[in-house]
Structures are given as C-alpha cells and as structure tokens.
Design a protein around this motif. Structure first.
Motif, PDB file in Angstrom:
ATOM      1  N   THR A 239      20.350 -29.526 -10.527  1.00 51.68           N
ATOM      2  CA  THR A 239      21.680 -28.978 -10.713  1.00 51.68           C
ATOM      3  C   THR A 239      21.536 -27.454 -10.689  1.00 51.68           C
ATOM      4  OG1 THR A 239      23.679 -29.047 -12.067  1.00 51.68           O
ATOM      5  CG2 THR A 239      21.579 -28.946 -13.244  1.00 51.68           C
ATOM      6  N   ARG A 240      22.633 -26.739 -11.006  1.00 51.19           N
ATOM      7  CA  ARG A 240      22.600 -25.278 -10.965  1.00 51.19           C
ATOM      8  C   ARG A 240      22.192 -24.711 -12.322  1.00 51.19           C
ATOM      9  NH1 ARG A 240      27.818 -25.883  -8.571  1.00 51.19           N
ATOM     10  NH2 ARG A 240      28.710 -25.063 -10.510  1.00 51.19           N
ATOM     11  N   SER A 241      21.523 -23.576 -12.291  1.00 55.67           N
ATOM     12  CA  SER A 241      21.217 -22.842 -13.513  1.00 55.67           C
ATOM     13  C   SER A 241      22.048 -21.561 -13.536  1.00 55.67           C
ATOM     14  CB  SER A 241      19.727 -22.494 -13.584  1.00 55.67           C
ATOM     15  OG  SER A 241      19.424 -21.429 -12.693  1.00 55.67           O
ATOM     16  N   GLU A 242      21.875 -20.776 -14.572  1.00 50.13           N
ATOM     17  CA  GLU A 242      22.650 -19.537 -14.732  1.00 50.13           C
ATOM     18  C   GLU A 242      21.858 -18.309 -14.278  1.00 50.13           C
ATOM     19  OE1 GLU A 242      25.685 -19.304 -15.468  1.00 50.13           O
ATOM     20  OE2 GLU A 242      26.142 -21.325 -16.167  1.00 50.13           O
ATOM     21  N   GLY A 243      21.162 -18.426 -13.179  1.00 52.38           N
ATOM     22  CA  GLY A 243      20.435 -17.280 -12.640  1.00 52.38           C
ATOM     23  C   GLY A 243      18.997 -17.176 -13.107  1.00 52.38           C
ATOM     24  N   VAL A 266       8.139 -29.725  -6.067  1.00 50.18           N
ATOM     25  CA  VAL A 266       9.511 -30.164  -5.813  1.00 50.18           C
ATOM     26  C   VAL A 266      10.458 -28.980  -5.640  1.00 50.18           C
ATOM     27  CG1 VAL A 266      11.487 -31.347  -6.834  1.00 50.18           C
ATOM     28  CG2 VAL A 266       9.217 -32.380  -6.970  1.00 50.18           C
ATOM     29  N   SER A 267      10.426 -28.048  -6.590  1.00 47.87           N
ATOM     30  CA  SER A 267      11.388 -26.937  -6.569  1.00 47.87           C
ATOM     31  C   SER A 267      11.187 -26.036  -5.357  1.00 47.87           C
ATOM     32  CB  SER A 267      11.284 -26.131  -7.861  1.00 47.87           C
ATOM     33  OG  SER A 267       9.976 -25.624  -8.053  1.00 47.87           O
ATOM     34  N   ASN A 268       9.945 -25.831  -4.925  1.00 47.37           N
ATOM     35  CA  ASN A 268       9.699 -24.995  -3.747  1.00 47.37           C
ATOM     36  C   ASN A 268      10.288 -25.636  -2.489  1.00 47.37           C
ATOM     37  OD1 ASN A 268       8.378 -23.105  -5.307  1.00 47.37           O
ATOM     38  ND2 ASN A 268       6.324 -23.830  -4.797  1.00 47.37           N
ATOM     39  N   GLN A 269      10.211 -26.969  -2.397  1.00 43.26           N
ATOM     40  CA  GLN A 269      10.803 -27.657  -1.251  1.00 43.26           C
ATOM     41  C   GLN A 269      12.316 -27.476  -1.220  1.00 43.26           C
ATOM     42  OE1 GLN A 269       9.659 -31.566   0.286  1.00 43.26           O
ATOM     43  NE2 GLN A 269       8.155 -31.677  -1.366  1.00 43.26           N
ATOM     44  N   ILE A 270      12.943 -27.644  -2.381  1.00 46.03           N
ATOM     45  CA  ILE A 270      14.397 -27.510  -2.451  1.00 46.03           C
ATOM     46  C   ILE A 270      14.812 -26.085  -2.095  1.00 46.03           C
ATOM     47  CG2 ILE A 270      16.408 -27.662  -3.960  1.00 46.03           C
ATOM     48  CD1 ILE A 270      14.840 -29.751  -5.595  1.00 46.03           C
ATOM     49  N   ALA A 271      14.120 -25.101  -2.697  1.00 45.41           N
ATOM     50  CA  ALA A 271      14.452 -23.700  -2.441  1.00 45.41           C
ATOM     51  C   ALA A 271      14.271 -23.351  -0.967  1.00 45.41           C
ATOM     52  CB  ALA A 271      13.589 -22.793  -3.313  1.00 45.41           C
ATOM     53  N   ALA A 272      13.211 -23.873  -0.341  1.00 48.32           N
ATOM     54  CA  ALA A 272      12.944 -23.574   1.073  1.00 48.32           C
ATOM     55  C   ALA A 272      14.051 -24.149   1.966  1.00 48.32           C
ATOM     56  CB  ALA A 272      11.586 -24.143   1.476  1.00 48.32           C
ATOM     57  N   CYS A 273      14.501 -25.366   1.663  1.00 50.52           N
ATOM     58  CA  CYS A 273      15.559 -25.990   2.469  1.00 50.52           C
ATOM     59  C   CYS A 273      16.871 -25.223   2.354  1.00 50.52           C
ATOM     60  CB  CYS A 273      15.757 -27.441   2.029  1.00 50.52           C
ATOM     61  SG  CYS A 273      14.395 -28.543   2.462  1.00 50.52           S
ATOM     62  N   GLU A 288      14.739 -16.086  -4.617  1.00 51.55           N
ATOM     63  CA  GLU A 288      16.086 -15.830  -5.125  1.00 51.55           C
ATOM     64  C   GLU A 288      16.853 -17.140  -5.286  1.00 51.55           C
ATOM     65  OE1 GLU A 288      17.491 -13.003  -6.214  1.00 51.55           O
ATOM     66  OE2 GLU A 288      15.478 -12.174  -6.005  1.00 51.55           O
ATOM     67  N   VAL A 289      16.656 -18.055  -4.336  1.00 52.01           N
ATOM     68  CA  VAL A 289      17.298 -19.363  -4.437  1.00 52.01           C
ATOM     69  C   VAL A 289      16.799 -20.101  -5.673  1.00 52.01           C
ATOM     70  CG1 VAL A 289      17.552 -21.631  -3.352  1.00 52.01           C
ATOM     71  CG2 VAL A 289      17.637 -19.555  -1.949  1.00 52.01           C
ATOM     72  N   LYS A 290      15.498 -20.019  -5.912  1.00 53.38           N
ATOM     73  CA  LYS A 290      14.884 -20.776  -7.010  1.00 53.38           C
ATOM     74  C   LYS A 290      15.451 -20.370  -8.368  1.00 53.38           C
ATOM     75  CE  LYS A 290      10.303 -22.404  -8.460  1.00 53.38           C
ATOM     76  NZ  LYS A 290       8.853 -22.320  -8.194  1.00 53.38           N
ATOM     77  N   LYS A 291      15.894 -19.120  -8.483  1.00 48.96           N
ATOM     78  CA  LYS A 291      16.448 -18.648  -9.751  1.00 48.96           C
ATOM     79  C   LYS A 291      17.699 -19.413 -10.158  1.00 48.96           C
ATOM     80  CE  LYS A 291      14.857 -13.834  -9.357  1.00 48.96           C
ATOM     81  NZ  LYS A 291      15.312 -12.414  -9.231  1.00 48.96           N
ATOM     82  N   HIS A 292      18.338 -20.044  -9.198  1.00 50.18           N
ATOM     83  CA  HIS A 292      19.599 -20.739  -9.473  1.00 50.18           C
ATOM     84  C   HIS A 292      19.428 -22.257  -9.527  1.00 50.18           C
ATOM     85  CE1 HIS A 292      21.984 -17.043  -9.024  1.00 50.18           C
ATOM     86  NE2 HIS A 292      21.093 -16.719  -8.084  1.00 50.18           N
ATOM     87  N   LEU A 293      18.188 -22.711  -9.665  1.00 46.45           N
ATOM     88  CA  LEU A 293      17.913 -24.146  -9.729  1.00 46.45           C
ATOM     89  C   LEU A 293      17.555 -24.581 -11.148  1.00 46.45           C
ATOM     90  CD1 LEU A 293      15.677 -24.719  -6.564  1.00 46.45           C
ATOM     91  CD2 LEU A 293      18.148 -25.053  -6.778  1.00 46.45           C
ATOM     92  N   TRP A 294      18.041 -25.737 -11.518  1.00 45.30           N
ATOM     93  CA  TRP A 294      17.623 -26.416 -12.748  1.00 45.30           C
ATOM     94  C   TRP A 294      17.111 -27.775 -12.285  1.00 45.30           C
ATOM     95  CZ3 TRP A 294      21.291 -27.508 -17.525  1.00 45.30           C
ATOM     96  CH2 TRP A 294      20.522 -28.000 -18.581  1.00 45.30           C
TER      97      TRP A 294
END
Length: 336
Positions: A239-243, A266-273, A288-294
C-alpha cells in the motif's frame, strides 16, 4: 577479538547477547515509538511461535490463548491439539517434554524454548496426551483429559533484563505479536489474549487489513491494498506510505522488524516496475518511488540466516530463498 561462544548455562547468562540478544532497552517503531528489551521479547516469541507451529503438526488445533499477569510477572500460553508426546526418550531416559523444554546437555547449543526456561525464575510445562491417557506437569525453578492440550507458563527474570515490571510498551509488543500469530493461524484457530477473543483472520491479506484500517481512520478514503500469494513460500502485499518506506515482514512466522534481504528483493522489484512505468512521462528514481511504499512480506524458507539472535533482519542471499518472486502483471499495474 570476538569472545568465545558460551557453551554452558552459566556462560549464556554471563553473555546473553550471544543467545537472546541485548538485555538493554532500545526503541522500535510501529504505530508509535516504544521502548522494549529484545531479550525479553525473544523468549516470549520463542514460546509463542512454538505454540503456533503446533497447527502444522496437528491441523485439528483450533485454540490458542495467551494470558499475561503483570502484577505477578507471569506469562501463560495454551494451545490445544496433539502436543508433546508423554513418553520416555529411548536414549536419554527422560520424558520428551523435559527433553524439549528443560534438558541442557554439555554438547548442545542452547536455543529456542529452552532459553525462555533459562531466563525465567519459574517455568512450568503442562500437557495432556489423550492417546496415551497421560497428563504431564513439570516445574523448573531455583489425571487424565479427554482432549489434547499444552500450557507453558513462565515468569521472566526481569532483573536479567534490567526491568522491574512488564510496562505498557512491553505489553503492547506482546499483544501485537499475538495478533501476528492470529494472522498466521487463520479462521480455524480462535486466538485469545487476556480473555479477549481476537477477530478470526482468514489469511495474510486479512492481517494486513488490520494495519491499513488503522492507518485509514483519519483519511477521506481507505488506503489501497494490493496482495499476491506468489507461491507456497511467499506472500506479498503493498500500500502507500507517507513519504517514508515502511515494511512489516516475517520469516517462518518470526517478525523481522528491520526487514532484510526478502523485503529488499520484493520492494526493489515493485519500485523498479513503477519507475519504469513513470519514465514514459517523466524521470523518477527507484529510490524515490520506494519512499512511498509500505510493503508486507510473509516468507517461508529453509535454514534462513539473520543479523542477530533476535532475528530482526534476514541476511540470507536471494539465491538461497528456495523460490523466486514473480509478481503478476495485475499486481504490478495495481501498485501503480
């Protein structure tokens, strides 16, 4: 130089950090900042996880109850289903429950539930074996039943953890771990904490929803939840995080509070996509994308390695995971 690994009970008590982690308080972030003692958390988690694992040994298990008496500093964990066989070990000549929970041999590395016994002023194991029509109770310190069940009761030696009582933060962390286990055990097991029945959670996505519902209280709309059971060894939700990047993760039911290689994988794959998709319109870095992932990761693997005895972070290299994480197109597109 690194001190030699303790091989005796006395050695472990003198160097607890080599077996259960630090006995000093430190901070950990969940929904709020709290202070806790990793060693105390470790011995509780060993017993709780041992109890939860009985569901794999006996699918008929349908009850797990945790009681914490703060005034008496006493923790009790009960579960039903086929428990510890009440029979003599053919080689050691001791009953199996004592072998599992209290027998400290000179050649054995002391781990798991025995550490909870070693760091308790009192430790009691009770179990009923209806097949053999036996009930077993043994107390470590300075009757027949119709159903199988096991109860483990222990009083942590708080002096060893530089504590005087089980404070609010310790109780909050204990309760949170019981909720974790409820998520693993599913609807077939009723989990109870200090008399309070937890809502039965069907699966890992239901568990994740507990976090998302709490985080969505002050929002106009609920945070999204995208989940995928990749295979028998891996489940992923995002889901989304707060930055600020956030993660909740597990390996073999143990909470990896600091994440580790499985979360990075896992998170690196999501951020890369997501970064690749966004690059059609504007340039964005994966970091920068990864900062907004939970990200929520539930992993099972053989012989995992960790950064410390408290299993705070997985250090196993990707090639030893036993399976690959191939996220579906639907999962990736939904994450965008």
């Amino acid at each position: 130089t690194t001190p030699p690994r303790p091989e005796t009970a006395r050695g472990i008590l003198l160097l607890p950090q080599d077996s259960i982690g630090s006995v000093e308080k430190c901070s950990s972030m969940t929904h709020r900042v709290l202070t806790y003692v990793p060693g105390l958390y470790k011995i509780f988690d060993e017993i709780l996880t041992y109890a939860a694992d009985n569901k794999q040994r006996d699918p008929s298990m349908d009850s797990l109850r945790v009681e914490v008496d703060v005034d008496q500093c006493c923790i009790s964990i009960y579960y039903n289903g086929r428990g510890v066989p009440i029979e003599l070990h053919p080689e050691e000549g001791l009953y199996v429950p004592e072998m599992i929970f209290g027998h400290l041999s000179n050649y054995e590395e002391i781990t798991g539930v025995k550490l909870a016994n070693l760091f308790s002023t009192e430790f009691i194991i009770e179990t009923v074996d209806s097949r053999l029509e036996k009930k077993y109770k043994q107390a470590f310190s300075e009757n027949l039943g119709k159903k199988n069940w096991t109860r483990i009761t222990f009083k942590p030696d708080l002096a060893k953890f530089h504590m005087t009582h089980l404070d609010d933060d310790a109780m909050a962390l204990i309760r949170k771990r019981v909720v974790d286990v409820a998520g693993f055990l599913g609807v077939t097991v009723q989990v109870v904490f200090n008399g309070q029945r937890f809502q039965r959670l069907k699966n890992f996505p239901d568990y994740v929803l507990c976090y998302i519902s709490s985080a969505s209280i002050d929002r106009e709309e609920r945070l999204p939840k995208i989940c995928q059971r990749v295979n028998d060894q891996l489940e992923v939700c995002v889901t989304r995080s707060e930055g600020t990047f956030q993660q909740v993760s597990f390996v073999n039911k143990f909470a990896t509070n600091e994440g580790g290689t499985h979360v990075d994988y896992v998170s690196n794959q999501i951020a890369a996509c997501i970064a690749k998709f966004c690059s059609r319109h504007f340039k964005v870095e994966e970091c920068e994308v990864k900062k907004h992932l939970w990200v929520f990761v539930n992993a099972f693997m053989e012989n995992p390695t960790f950064n410390s005895p408290t299993r705070d972070a997985l250090t196993s290299p990707q090639e030893s995971f036993g399976s690959s994480c191939e996220l579906s197109d639907h999962f990736v597109k939904s994450s965008m």
